[in-house]
Design a protein around this motif. Structure first.
Motif, mmCIF file in Angstrom:
data_model
loop_
_atom_site.group_PDB
_atom_site.id
_atom_site.type_symbol
_atom_site.label_atom_id
_atom_site.label_comp_id
_atom_site.label_asym_id
_atom_site.label_seq_id
_atom_site.Cartn_x
_atom_site.Cartn_y
_atom_site.Cartn_z
ATOM 1 N N GLU A 162 0.851 -1.191 0.000
ATOM 2 C CA GLU A 162 0.000 0.000 0.000
ATOM 3 C C GLU A 162 0.888 1.244 0.000
ATOM 4 N N VAL A 163 0.665 2.106 -0.976
ATOM 5 C CA VAL A 163 1.426 3.348 -1.086
ATOM 6 C C VAL A 163 0.446 4.506 -0.952
ATOM 7 N N ARG A 164 0.600 5.280 0.104
ATOM 8 C CA ARG A 164 -0.286 6.428 0.326
ATOM 9 C C ARG A 164 0.350 7.371 1.316
ATOM 10 N N SER A 165 -0.290 8.503 1.510
ATOM 11 C CA SER A 165 0.189 9.453 2.504
ATOM 12 C C SER A 165 0.062 8.857 3.906
ATOM 13 N N ASP A 166 0.997 9.229 4.763
ATOM 14 C CA ASP A 166 1.019 8.714 6.133
ATOM 15 C C ASP A 166 0.112 9.590 6.982
#
Length: 306
Positions: free
Chosen positions: A54-58
């Motif tokens: 999963e790649v997204r803003s933290d």
């Protein structure tokens, strides 16, 4: 034989070196997907051999939701997963195809986003892009960051500056203020909000929809935003959408709402123009009622309009 697959506009072609431990992981792109297919192997593939990252803003999640109805709890989880898939750097419309930071999409979802996670920094960074892209005329673009208008021969008028999309510049800052109590976001974007409302009010005052022809213009019509390109309720089931149709019933309502939010913003900031925009909101609201409201029913009846 390998099945022919419809392209989704994104494709990775990887040739393995056959070296144990090799990993393919793109560093500058993401891919939205539900399933992965692997062809050409003679043996069975162990699902544990594949890992989706999963790649997204933290973003910090302040709490969770659950209730006695498992269906409602599951619906909430689906909504949260959808948000997770559309919060990578900017709020996007979908994780698979356009993946644009559409202003209209986030102004609808900002309240839910603020409930699900702490989106102050995330939203603030995106709002800076929205403000940076504002035209000198006050027009807010449909997408931020903005890559310029694509050539659309099927569309006879420019797409930017539409109600609902441009109104993100008033709705998102106000929603952030309501969620977090920080008036700083209102102070930062009040000038951008003002230019947008002034633009929409000027268009409403100067132009009227071509469908009205040469009929005498009524006094209230100067407060109707019924001209230029509007999305309106453009995905209403069973309804034909005309890119130059009269969507004043939607656009005028947004103008009244944005003028009201701007007035409330300026009042919080002790700006003397707060009363002027409150009066504009009142006049636009009265014009909407005169044009689109008859004895408790809309003059342009549809489920979407209601």
């Amino acid at each position: 034989p390998e099945k022919e697959r419809r392209s989704a506009g994104q494709r990775y072609v990887v040739t393995s070196r056959g070296v144990d431990g090799d990993v393919f992981e793109p560093r500058h792109s993401t891919a939205g997907f539900r399933y992965a297919a692997v062809d050409g192997r003679d043996d069975d593939l162990d699902p544990a051999d594949l890992v989706a990252v999963e790649v997204r803003s933290d973003l910090r999640r302040p709490g969770t939701f659950a209730c006695s109805d498992a269906r409602l709890t599951r619906l909430h989880e689906i909504a949260y997963d959808t948000w997770r898939a559309n919060s990578c750097g900017v709020p996007t419309d979908c994780p698979t195809r356009e993946r644009h930071g559409f202003t209209g999409d986030y102004q609808i979802f900002i309240r839910a986003a603020a409930f699900l996670e702490d989106v102050r920094g995330f939203s603030g960074a995106w709002l800076r892009a929205v403000a940076d892209e504002q035209f000198d005329s006050g027009v807010i673009t449909n997408v931020a960051p903005y890559a310029g208008r694509a050539e659309t021969p099927w569309m006879p008028v420019p797409l930017d500056g539409a109600a609902g999309w441009g109104d993100a510049i008033t709705i998102v800052p106000w929603a952030l203020y309501q969620a977090y109590g920080d008036a700083g976001v209102l102070a930062r974007y009040a000038p951008t909000m003002r230019r947008w409302v002034d633009y929409a009010a000027a268009v409403a005052a100067e132009f009227r929809n071509v469908s009205k022809g040469d009929s005498p213009e009524q006094p209230h019509e100067r407060y109707l935003w019924d001209s230029g390109f509007q999305w309106g309720e453009w995905l209403e089931p069973g309804a034909a959408w005309n890119p130059v149709g009269d969507f004043g019933i939607v656009a005028t309502a947004y103008l009244a709402y944005s003028a009201r939010l701007l007035s409330q913003t300026l009042a919080l900031l002790n700006d003397a123009d707060a009363d002027r925009y409150a009066e504009l909101a009142n006049r636009v609201t009265a014009a909407w009622r005169t044009e689109y409201w008859r004895d408790g029913r809309l003059t342009v009846e549809s489920q979407a309009n209601y």
